[in-house]
Design a protein around this motif. Structure first.
Motif, PDB file in Angstrom:
ATOM      1  N   ARG A   7       0.818  -1.198   0.000  1.00 36.08           N
ATOM      2  CA  ARG A   7       0.000   0.000   0.000  1.00 36.08           C
ATOM      3  C   ARG A   7       0.856   1.254   0.000  1.00 36.08           C
ATOM      4  O   ARG A   7       0.717   2.140   0.828  1.00 36.08           O
ATOM      5  N   SER A   8       1.769   1.296  -0.933  1.00 33.92           N
ATOM      6  CA  SER A   8       2.657   2.443  -1.071  1.00 33.92           C
ATOM      7  C   SER A   8       2.848   2.765  -2.548  1.00 33.92           C
ATOM      8  O   SER A   8       2.531   1.961  -3.411  1.00 33.92           O
ATOM      9  N   ILE A   9       3.347   3.957  -2.797  1.00 35.88           N
ATOM     10  CA  ILE A   9       3.604   4.413  -4.160  1.00 35.88           C
ATOM     11  C   ILE A   9       5.017   4.979  -4.198  1.00 35.88           C
ATOM     12  O   ILE A   9       5.432   5.711  -3.295  1.00 35.88           O
ATOM     13  N   LEU A  10       5.740   4.636  -5.236  1.00 35.30           N
ATOM     14  CA  LEU A  10       7.057   5.204  -5.462  1.00 35.30           C
ATOM     15  C   LEU A  10       6.907   6.209  -6.597  1.00 35.30           C
ATOM     16  O   LEU A  10       6.577   5.846  -7.721  1.00 35.30           O
ATOM     17  N   ALA A  11       7.093   7.490  -6.287  1.00 35.39           N
ATOM     18  CA  ALA A  11       6.870   8.567  -7.253  1.00 35.39           C
ATOM     19  C   ALA A  11       8.194   8.987  -7.893  1.00 35.39           C
ATOM     20  O   ALA A  11       9.200   9.162  -7.202  1.00 35.39           O
ATOM     21  N   PHE A  12       8.164   9.142  -9.212  1.00 37.15           N
ATOM     22  CA  PHE A  12       9.342   9.560  -9.972  1.00 37.15           C
ATOM     23  C   PHE A  12       9.051  10.886 -10.664  1.00 37.15           C
ATOM     24  O   PHE A  12       8.092  10.993 -11.425  1.00 37.15           O
ATOM     25  N   LEU A  13       9.872  11.893 -10.391  1.00 36.80           N
ATOM     26  CA  LEU A  13       9.782  13.187 -11.063  1.00 36.80           C
ATOM     27  C   LEU A  13      11.129  13.468 -11.727  1.00 36.80           C
ATOM     28  O   LEU A  13      12.165  13.013 -11.241  1.00 36.80           O
ATOM     29  N   PRO A  14      11.131  14.210 -12.818  1.00 35.55           N
ATOM     30  CA  PRO A  14      12.389  14.503 -13.518  1.00 35.55           C
ATOM     31  C   PRO A  14      13.412  15.183 -12.606  1.00 35.55           C
ATOM     32  O   PRO A  14      13.058  16.032 -11.786  1.00 35.55           O
ATOM     33  N   ASN A  15      14.655  14.777 -12.747  1.00 32.52           N
ATOM     34  CA  ASN A  15      15.777  15.389 -12.041  1.00 32.52           C
ATOM     35  C   ASN A  15      15.672  15.338 -10.520  1.00 32.52           C
ATOM     36  O   ASN A  15      16.196  16.206  -9.824  1.00 32.52           O
ATOM     37  N   GLN A  16      14.953  14.334  -9.996  1.00 31.50           N
ATOM     38  CA  GLN A  16      14.817  14.170  -8.547  1.00 31.50           C
ATOM     39  C   GLN A  16      14.947  12.700  -8.189  1.00 31.50           C
ATOM     40  O   GLN A  16      14.713  11.831  -9.015  1.00 31.50           O
ATOM     41  N   GLN A  17      15.296  12.445  -6.953  1.00 28.65           N
ATOM     42  CA  GLN A  17      15.332  11.080  -6.463  1.00 28.65           C
ATOM     43  C   GLN A  17      13.893  10.574  -6.320  1.00 28.65           C
ATOM     44  O   GLN A  17      12.974  11.356  -6.038  1.00 28.65           O
ATOM     45  N   PRO A  18      13.655   9.262  -6.508  1.00 26.83           N
ATOM     46  CA  PRO A  18      12.308   8.712  -6.289  1.00 26.83           C
ATOM     47  C   PRO A  18      11.862   8.987  -4.855  1.00 26.83           C
ATOM     48  O   PRO A  18      12.680   9.042  -3.941  1.00 26.83           O
ATOM     49  N   GLN A  19      10.556   9.171  -4.683  1.00 24.93           N
ATOM     50  CA  GLN A  19      10.002   9.461  -3.362  1.00 24.93           C
ATOM     51  C   GLN A  19       8.996   8.386  -2.982  1.00 24.93           C
ATOM     52  O   GLN A  19       8.057   8.104  -3.723  1.00 24.93           O
ATOM     53  N   PHE A  20       9.191   7.784  -1.807  1.00 21.61           N
ATOM     54  CA  PHE A  20       8.301   6.759  -1.279  1.00 21.61           C
ATOM     55  C   PHE A  20       7.134   7.440  -0.566  1.00 21.61           C
ATOM     56  O   PHE A  20       7.335   8.287   0.306  1.00 21.61           O
ATOM     57  N   CYS A  21       5.906   7.088  -0.946  1.00 23.48           N
ATOM     58  CA  CYS A  21       4.714   7.684  -0.341  1.00 23.48           C
ATOM     59  C   CYS A  21       3.759   6.575   0.101  1.00 23.48           C
ATOM     60  O   CYS A  21       3.575   5.588  -0.605  1.00 23.48           O
ATOM     61  N   GLU A  22       3.135   6.775   1.242  1.00 25.91           N
ATOM     62  CA  GLU A  22       2.119   5.828   1.721  1.00 25.91           C
ATOM     63  C   GLU A  22       1.104   6.567   2.574  1.00 25.91           C
ATOM     64  O   GLU A  22       1.362   7.667   3.049  1.00 25.91           O
ATOM     65  N   LEU A  27       1.207  13.106  -2.671  1.00 24.55           N
ATOM     66  CA  LEU A  27       2.092  12.748  -3.775  1.00 24.55           C
ATOM     67  C   LEU A  27       2.712  13.992  -4.390  1.00 24.55           C
ATOM     68  O   LEU A  27       2.038  15.009  -4.558  1.00 24.55           O
ATOM     69  N   PRO A  28       3.980  13.904  -4.741  1.00 26.68           N
ATOM     70  CA  PRO A  28       4.625  15.039  -5.402  1.00 26.68           C
ATOM     71  C   PRO A  28       4.159  15.131  -6.859  1.00 26.68           C
ATOM     72  O   PRO A  28       3.990  14.114  -7.523  1.00 26.68           O
ATOM     73  N   VAL A  29       3.906  16.329  -7.308  1.00 23.39           N
ATOM     74  CA  VAL A  29       3.524  16.569  -8.704  1.00 23.39           C
ATOM     75  C   VAL A  29       4.273  17.805  -9.188  1.00 23.39           C
ATOM     76  O   VAL A  29       4.678  18.644  -8.379  1.00 23.39           O
ATOM     77  N   PRO A  30       4.470  17.944 -10.485  1.00 24.43           N
ATOM     78  CA  PRO A  30       5.102  19.170 -10.986  1.00 24.43           C
ATOM     79  C   PRO A  30       4.305  20.406 -10.554  1.00 24.43           C
ATOM     80  O   PRO A  30       3.076  20.364 -10.449  1.00 24.43           O
TER      81      PRO A  30
END
Length: 50
Positions: A7-22, A27-30
């Motif tokens: 029950r978690s999400i690994l978020a990927f944004l350009p030029n950033q380290q992946p972020q673990f969210c639960e 959630l991170p968004v542009p």
């Protein structure tokens, strides 16, 4: 990418380290996207109704 067993999400944004969210983590968004959504909300949409 959603991991239903944990029950978690690994978020990927350009030029950033992946972020673990639960749970109630937002959630991170542009910055240009006005969205405030939690990992829990996304995962609830993915649940299969039986």
């Amino acid at each position: 990418m959603a991991n239903r067993s944990r029950r978690s999400i690994l978020a990927f944004l350009p030029n950033q380290q992946p972020q673990f969210c639960e749970g109630s983590d937002v959630l991170p968004v542009p910055e240009i996207i006005p969205l405030n959504i939690t990992a829990e909300q996304v995962l609830s949409w993915l649940r299969v109704q039986q």
